[in-house]
Structure formats: structure tokens, C-alpha cells
Design a protein around this motif. Structure first.
Motif, PDB file in Angstrom:
ATOM      1  N   SER A  27      -2.449 -17.320   6.402  1.00 38.79           N
ATOM      2  CA  SER A  27      -1.049 -17.015   6.963  1.00 38.79           C
ATOM      3  C   SER A  27       0.002 -17.071   6.251  1.00 38.79           C
ATOM      4  N   THR A  28      -0.030 -17.585   5.203  1.00 42.68           N
ATOM      5  CA  THR A  28       1.224 -18.108   4.369  1.00 42.68           C
ATOM      6  C   THR A  28       0.984 -17.613   2.830  1.00 42.68           C
ATOM      7  N   GLU A  29      -0.061 -17.463   2.163  1.00 42.25           N
ATOM      8  CA  GLU A  29      -0.289 -17.271   0.639  1.00 42.25           C
ATOM      9  C   GLU A  29      -0.447 -16.022   0.459  1.00 42.25           C
ATOM     10  N   ALA A  30      -0.202 -15.356  -0.628  1.00 41.79           N
ATOM     11  CA  ALA A  30      -0.286 -14.052  -1.287  1.00 41.79           C
ATOM     12  C   ALA A  30      -1.681 -14.209  -1.861  1.00 41.79           C
ATOM     13  N   ALA A  31      -2.586 -13.200  -1.912  1.00 41.74           N
ATOM     14  CA  ALA A  31      -3.853 -13.171  -2.713  1.00 41.74           C
ATOM     15  C   ALA A  31      -3.363 -12.295  -3.979  1.00 41.74           C
ATOM     16  N   GLN A  32      -4.009 -12.925  -5.225  1.00 45.39           N
ATOM     17  CA  GLN A  32      -3.608 -12.622  -6.339  1.00 45.39           C
ATOM     18  C   GLN A  32      -4.481 -11.660  -7.102  1.00 45.39           C
ATOM     19  N   SER A  84     -11.906   4.936  -8.450  1.00 40.40           N
ATOM     20  CA  SER A  84     -11.290   6.022  -8.817  1.00 40.40           C
ATOM     21  C   SER A  84      -9.614   5.936  -8.338  1.00 40.40           C
ATOM     22  N   ALA A  85      -9.385   4.854  -7.316  1.00 40.92           N
ATOM     23  CA  ALA A  85      -8.154   4.656  -6.954  1.00 40.92           C
ATOM     24  C   ALA A  85      -8.019   3.412  -6.272  1.00 40.92           C
ATOM     25  N   THR A  86      -6.744   2.687  -6.240  1.00 44.38           N
ATOM     26  CA  THR A  86      -6.622   1.510  -5.510  1.00 44.38           C
ATOM     27  C   THR A  86      -5.040   1.315  -5.056  1.00 44.38           C
ATOM     28  N   THR A  87      -4.774   0.816  -3.871  1.00 44.15           N
ATOM     29  CA  THR A  87      -3.668   0.280  -3.777  1.00 44.15           C
ATOM     30  C   THR A  87      -3.341  -1.164  -3.635  1.00 44.15           C
ATOM     31  N   CYS A  88      -4.177  -1.907  -4.290  1.00 40.83           N
ATOM     32  CA  CYS A  88      -4.242  -3.121  -4.162  1.00 40.83           C
ATOM     33  C   CYS A  88      -3.663  -3.684  -5.690  1.00 40.83           C
ATOM     34  N   GLY A  89      -2.288  -4.302  -5.794  1.00 43.93           N
ATOM     35  CA  GLY A  89      -1.528  -4.438  -7.011  1.00 43.93           C
ATOM     36  C   GLY A  89      -1.865  -5.875  -7.388  1.00 43.93           C
ATOM     37  N   ASP A  90      -0.897  -6.399  -8.127  1.00 40.54           N
ATOM     38  CA  ASP A  90      -0.895  -7.745  -8.546  1.00 40.54           C
ATOM     39  C   ASP A  90      -0.923  -9.024  -7.583  1.00 40.54           C
ATOM     40  N   SER A  91      -0.365  -8.622  -6.388  1.00 41.98           N
ATOM     41  CA  SER A  91      -0.187  -9.615  -5.174  1.00 41.98           C
ATOM     42  C   SER A  91      -0.545  -8.758  -3.905  1.00 41.98           C
ATOM     43  N   LEU A  92      -1.211  -9.322  -2.944  1.00 42.84           N
ATOM     44  CA  LEU A  92      -1.260  -8.949  -1.450  1.00 42.84           C
ATOM     45  C   LEU A  92      -0.901  -9.944  -0.479  1.00 42.84           C
ATOM     46  N   SER A  93       0.466  -9.761  -0.105  1.00 40.66           N
ATOM     47  CA  SER A  93       0.901 -10.674   0.776  1.00 40.66           C
ATOM     48  C   SER A  93       0.056 -11.013   1.956  1.00 40.66           C
ATOM     49  N   ALA A  94       0.359 -12.371   2.724  1.00 44.39           N
ATOM     50  CA  ALA A  94      -0.541 -12.856   3.562  1.00 44.39           C
ATOM     51  C   ALA A  94      -0.476 -11.921   4.811  1.00 44.39           C
ATOM     52  N   GLY A  95      -1.613 -11.331   5.490  1.00 46.12           N
ATOM     53  CA  GLY A  95      -1.774 -10.577   6.603  1.00 46.12           C
ATOM     54  C   GLY A  95      -1.824  -8.979   6.377  1.00 46.12           C
ATOM     55  N   SER A  96      -1.730  -8.892   4.797  1.00 47.07           N
ATOM     56  CA  SER A  96      -1.624  -7.298   4.448  1.00 47.07           C
ATOM     57  C   SER A  96      -2.861  -6.967   4.080  1.00 47.07           C
ATOM     58  N   SER A  97      -3.145  -5.428   3.769  1.00 51.18           N
ATOM     59  CA  SER A  97      -4.228  -4.835   3.596  1.00 51.18           C
ATOM     60  C   SER A  97      -3.969  -3.869   2.446  1.00 51.18           C
ATOM     61  N   CYS A  98      -4.936  -3.439   1.514  1.00 53.21           N
ATOM     62  CA  CYS A  98      -4.977  -2.581   0.579  1.00 53.21           C
ATOM     63  C   CYS A  98      -6.632  -1.830   0.450  1.00 53.21           C
ATOM     64  N   THR A  99      -6.431  -0.914  -0.414  1.00 53.42           N
ATOM     65  CA  THR A  99      -7.819  -0.344  -0.247  1.00 53.42           C
ATOM     66  C   THR A  99      -8.391   0.056  -1.443  1.00 53.42           C
ATOM     67  N   PHE A 100      -9.462   0.420  -1.769  1.00 55.35           N
ATOM     68  CA  PHE A 100     -10.156   0.770  -3.110  1.00 55.35           C
ATOM     69  C   PHE A 100     -10.943   2.032  -2.647  1.00 55.35           C
TER      70      PHE A 100
END
Length: 636
Positions: free
Chosen positions: A258-263, A278-294
Motif C-alpha cells: 500500500s505504500t512502498e515501491a518494488a525495486q 523479449s520485452a518488459t514494462t517493469c523498470g527500476d521501480s514499480l510504485s505501490a498498487g501498480s502493474s507491469c508486464t513481461f
């Protein structure tokens, strides 16, 4: 004067009586030297743990009848504390009655022997004293922590951790990073089970406190940001007869804190899986509650699976299996030079191509669709697809129940022309279509003359060892042949007698029926039976690769019996054709019964016997033995 004399006389008598009364009272008091006694009191010595408490109960009696005596109390110990803890005794006690008095002793926090006394005083005289107080306070060894069964968990807390060590008896506190455990239970002197509290991400100390001190595991537990990963997209393969197929799929990762970013979230494929990111939208930091893809691709062998582990430098690790939905072209399969394609023959709709969809994934799939897309034909000439998977949900694959299947039927457009081609894609819920089925419209005729002529009952030209032609359909450009020899003279349909659904007796579904048996039973997937232990398994590429063909199958039986090959064909009895043309060479074998791919119940499958002018069918227990002769289909 006489009156005065009488008064003096009575006065003398009164004084004498007062003196006598005082003497009597004094005599009684002297007779009861101690008016107060203990009628009940604690026994000593007592053993009390460090910092623990012990209750002392006394019962006191006033032994003087009719006289109320005042009371006062005192208590002392050489270490620790002792305090008045109530009771029924007040500031006085009536004659010949009792009361109770309670004291609470609190032991010191170190090992030693403690003595003391409790006193009751009657009017500052005749003190009643218990000077037998004696407490043994044992020394307590300091606790130690040797291991934690779980060394990481999410920042939300709630993880059960078993702490192993020594001297945990009577532990007074368990903390993680200085925060008290949500709960803990002292299982024994060497084990505590604690539930972690919520805490910020990072490594923290784990501490256990007892009377003997505090034990600390430095950085022993790591709080991680909780992440979740969707099931991987279900992958599709172009054909089960190919060696390896390229899959692709997408994983969605969500930061559930709920508060911390995933690194620094990364994906780690299993060794040997052939999976490549082959691709990813997950950068150096993923904020709380957010999503990214591989997104990744793989060249896994058909019907096998790998894994992808997702984790960040401050997150939990989630491992997902990556497995395939197999979409395979059946009945007829294609000629040996084009195993990856559907071969649609313009003008032929009586024997459709069949796409069997097999769910080899760890998740169910539904809402399956198939779409034809023109390559060099116009969209108006796209083939017609009948979706037998519509409304069907294919259950997740399991080793106990096997793989769930459904089928799609494809027939050419009536206006198709030779050379037309395009693709058919298949998709469903939670899927990401990768492999595509190539569809080719073809009007090539089956040769009927010359050295390449194809004739019923004769060897198929170009085959060595020779394969006997058992079926011809010029309109649909379809040829079926039997293998040159038996694959077995004695083998079970299924050595375990497992209930199986094969798909019926359709002549358009024989390879599909065999693949259904394989999918449910074993071959090429993940179960225990070897291909050479049951009938359908003998018709797989690992057991039969005659003339480089990989589309052999176990023939099905038809709707009736006859000794006339034309009627046998009309009945859809492919096993009868195999026996008539391939095995018996026009009715000469009268000794063997052959397994079909058709079951009659969960425990019985159908065999066929052909000899001496007689064709007969009947059920046999699947665990019993029969002969096997495989067949295959091809187009020109």
C-alpha cells in the motif's frame, strides 16, 4: 452521722470488689500469654522463578472470648518485594473469631535465596511472627536463537515463523525489528511459533526475551513487498507433429503493497526451458498498487513445460509455470511434405479438417474461438469453421485426469482455387495466440495411372517399407494407408484400465481419437505410462516413424459389419479396411483380433476380428491383450 458511716462502708466494699475484679482479669490475661495464633499459614521453602510472584495466605484467630483486639501487620523480605494483598482481616478482630490475610511476594530478577517474616501485632504487645519465609530463586540461562524456519515474508505481516533455540521457557516477548509479534506460542524450551507483525521492507532482527535475557538473530528475517503474477498466457502450438514450436506469452506483475515501491523486478526462466524475455514494462521501480508486464518467447518441446520466477530486490518471489495449449491438425492430416499445414481441398466438404484443441496448461480455458485470415486469397474465400469448442471450458491439466480436449471442424470455401492459402488462429480466455495453423486450398488430384497411381489394396507408391492403400476419396483428395506390419500381436488397450473418452467412431476423427487417448493417458505429456505399454501408444512417432510419417493413429471401428470393402467403407469402419486390405490381404488372416481406438465403456474397448468371410466386433477389457496395426491419412 450514721448515714455518712454507711456510705464509707459501701465505698470500702466497692473498692474491694474492683481490686478483686482487676486481679481476676489480670489472672486471665496472664493465663493467655498470646491472644492471637495462626491457624493456617504457608509452608517453606518455596521455589519461585525470577520476577515471578507467589501468594502467601494466613488465617489468624483471636483466642480471647468477648474481647476485641486491635490488629496491625508487617512483612519484610531480603530481596524482591512483599506487599499486602488484602483478605478479611481489618484493624481489629472480635473475640474467639478468625480472619484471613494475604501477601504477594514478587521474586527478584536474579538467582538467589530470599528470607523474610510476616508479623501480626496485638496492641503493640504479643507480636505473632512467621519468620520461616524462605524462597529459592533459581538462576535462568540466557536464551539463544539457532534458526528460523521461514526467513522472509511480506510487509503485511501474518507469516508464521518457527524459531528454534534454547532456554525459551517462560519467554516474555518476541519481536521483529523491534515490533512485538502479533502472537506467539512457546511450544517448548527450544521452540517458539510466532506470527510476524506488519513492518517496512528490509532485513530486521528477531529477538526472544526471557528472565535470563534477550537472544537476537541479527537480520534474521527479511520483509518483502508482496507481488502477484497473473497466470501466464496459455500458449498455442502449430502442430503436435513438429519437433519444437515457438511460444509466446505475457506475465502481468502487480505490487500489492500500500505504500512502498518494488525495486528492480526481473524474470528468471527455468534452466533448459528455452524461454527468453523479449520485452518488459517493469523498470527500476514499480510504485505501490501498480502493474507491469513481461513478454517472453520460448522454443519448448511440444507438450512440455517450464517456469518463470518473478522477483525484485525487495519483493517476494512468485514462480509461474509456462505450459501450452496444443492445437493440432487432424483427419486428414497432411502430406508428408507439409506436416504443419491444414490441406483443404476445394469442393470437398464431406471430410473436414479437424483442429483438436488440447489444454496442457495449469489453468482452465474457455471462450475458444478460431478465425481464418486470407494470405493470398480474398476474405470471401476463407474456409468455413464449425466451432465444436463453443461454450466448452477446458479444465486445467492434471496428472490424475489428463488433458481436456475439444475440436474445431474446417471445410474449404466452394469458390476456393488451387494455391489459395492463409492462416487460422485459435484463442480463448487468458490466452495469447502464438502458433498459427496454415491453411492451404488445393485441387491436386490423386494419381490414377502411371507409376505413381494410387490403387486400393496396392502399395502406396514411393513407400518403403510398403504401405497398403485402404481408402481413396478423389473428391476430397484423401488417401489412407495401413502400416506394413503389426505393431504388436499382444498388448493392452490400457494396462491400467483407466476410464477414457475417445471421441466416438467418426472416420474423420481417428487421429483425433488417438490423440485424445494419448492426452488422457500419457504420451508426450507428463504422466507415467510409456508409449510402448498400450495400443494407441504404438502409433506415436516415438514408436512408429515409417516413411518419415508422423501422423499414424489407431483406427476406429464403424457402425456395422460386412465382408464387402465398399460397405465397410460406407460403415465408416476404418479398422475393417485396415484388416481387409492391410492385414488380411483380402481375407486370409483368421487368427487375430485387433484393437480399435473406440471404447464401449469406461472399462471396455472394441476389437475387431476378420477372417474366413466373417467380420466381427466386440468389447474386451482394456487391460486385456489384442493386436495392433496402425493407419495414417494423407492428401496430395
Amino acid at each position: 452521722m450514721n448515714f455518712i458511716k454507711k456510705i464509707k462502708k459501701y465505698r470500702s466494699i466497692f473498692l474491694l470488689l474492683s481490686i478483686l475484679f482487676t486481679v481476676c482479669l489480670s489472672s486471665q490475661a496472664l493465663a493467655v500469654q498470646q491472644p492471637l495464633t495462626f491457624t493456617a499459614q504457608p509452608s517453606f521453602p518455596q521455589t519461585v522463578a525470577q520476577s515471578a510472584t507467589y501468594t502467601l495466605n494466613y488465617t489468624i484467630k483471636n483466642n480471647i472470648p468477648r474481647i476485641t483486639v486491635p490488629l496491625s501487620f508487617s512483612a519484610t523480605v531480603t530481596a524482591g518485594t512483599i506487599a499486602d494483598s488484602g483478605g478479611t482481616c481489618g484493624s481489629s478482630l472480635s473475640g474467639n473469631t478468625t480472619c484471613t490475610k494475604t501477601f504477594l511476594f514478587t521474586a527478584p530478577s536474579s538467582g538467589q535465596t530470599v528470607t523474610g517474616e510476616v508479623s501480626v501485632v496485638y496492641n503493640s504487645r504479643y507480636p505473632l511472627t512467621d519468620n520461616t519465609l524462605s524462597f529459592t530463586i533459581p538462576s535462568v540461562a540466557a536464551p539463544t536463537i539457532t534458526s528460523l524456519d521461514t526467513t522472509s515474508g511480506t510487509t503485511a505481516g501474518g507469516t508464521s515463523v518457527v524459531i528454534t533455540g534454547t532456554n525459551f521457557t517462560d519467554a516474555t516477548a518476541v519481536t521483529f525489528g523491534g515490533t512485538a509479534a502479533s502472537s506467539y506460542t512457546v511450544n517448548s524450551a527450544t521452540q517458539i511459533t510466532a506470527t510476524t507483525p506488519a513492518h517496512a521492507a528490509g532485513a530486521v532482527d528477531v529477538a526472544v526475551t526471557t528472565a535470563g535475557g534477550t537472544a537476537t538473530s541479527l537480520g534474521g528475517y527479511t520483509y518483502q513487498i508482496p507481488i502477484s503474477v497473473t497466470e501466464p498466457s496459455l500458449m498455442f502450438v502449430t502442430t503436435a507433429s513438429s519437433g519444437t514450436i515457438t511460444y509466446r506469452g505475457t506475465l502481468t506483475v502487480t505490487n500489492n503493497d500500500s505504500t512502498e515501491a518494488a525495486q528492480t523486478i526481473t524474470a528468471t526462466p527455468s534452466s533448459g526451458s528455452g524461454i527468453t524475455q523479449s520485452a518488459t514494462t517493469c523498470g527500476d521501480s514499480l510504485s505501490a498498487g501498480s502493474s507491469c508486464t513481461f513478454t517472453f518467447t520460448s522454443s519448448l518441446p511440444v507438450n512440455t513445460a517450464g517456469t518463470v520466477a518473478i522477483s525484485g530486490t525487495n519483493t517476494s518471489t512468485v514462480t509461474n509455470s509456462v505450459s501450452a495449449i496444443s492445437v493440432t491438425a487432424f483427419s486428414p492430416p497432411v502430406n508428408a511434405t507439409n506436416n504443419a499445414a491444414l490441406m483443404l481441398v476445394a469442393g470437398c466438404s464431406s471430410i473436414p479438417e479437424v483442429l483438436q484443441v488440447t489444454n496442457l496448461s495449469n489453468a482452465a480455458v474457455s471462450s475458444i474461438t478460431a478465425t481464418a485470415t486470407a494470405a493470398n486469397w480474398s476474405s470471401s474465400r476463407n474456409p468455413t469453421i464449425t466451432n465444436g469448442c463453443s461454450g466448452v471450458s477446458l479444465a486445467a491439466y492434471s496428472s490424475s485426469n489428463g488433458a481436456d480436449v475439444c475440436s474445431l471442424s474446417v471445410v474449404p470455401n466452394g469458390s476456393a482455387a488451387s494455391g489459395d492459402n492463409g492462416t487460422i488462429t485459435v484463442s480463448g480466455t487468458n490466452t495469447n495466440t502464438a502458433g498459427i495453423i496454415a491453411a492451404v486450398e488445393n485441387n491436386t488430384a490423386i494419381p490414377t495411372s502411371g507409376p505413381t497411381a494410387v490403387t486400393l489394396g496396392s502399395a502406396l507408391p514411393g513407400t518403403s517399407p510398403t504401405e497398403k492403400v485402404i481408402f481413396l476419396n478423389q473428391t476430397c483428395n484423401l488417401v489412407k494407408v495401413a502400416a506394413n506390419a503389426n505393431q504388436s500381436g499382444s498388448i493392452a488397450w490400457d494396462p491400467a484400465g483407466t476410464p477414457t473418452s475417445t471421441g466416438g467412431t467418426s472416420t474423420a476423427g481417428n487421429l483425433g481419437q488417438t490423440q485424445s487417448i494419448l492426452a488422457i493417458h500419457t504420451v508426450g505429456i507428463t504422466e507415467s505410462q510409456a508409449a510402448n505399454t498400450y495400443a494407441a501408444g504404438l502409433c506415436t512417432p516415438s514408436q512408429l516413424n515409417q516413411n518419415n510419417a508422423v501422423t499414424w493413429y489407431l483406427p476406429s471401428v464403424g457402425s456395422g459389419t460386412s465382408t464387402d470393402p465398399a460397405i465397410i467403407a460406407t460403415n465408416g469402419d476404418e479398422l475393417g479396411l485396415v484388416m481387409y486390405y492391410g492385414v488380411n490381404n483380402s481375407n486370409t488372416d483368421n487368427t487375430a483380433a485387433y484393437w480399435s481406438s473406440t471404447e464401449s465403456s469406461s472399462t471396455f474397448a472394441l476389437l475387431e476380428y476378420f477372417g474366413n468371410g466373417l467380420e466381427a466386433q466386440g468389447p474386451l477389457l482394456k487391460a486385456d491383450d489384442g493386436s495392433v496395426r496402425c493407419a495414417r491419412a494423407l492428401t496430395y
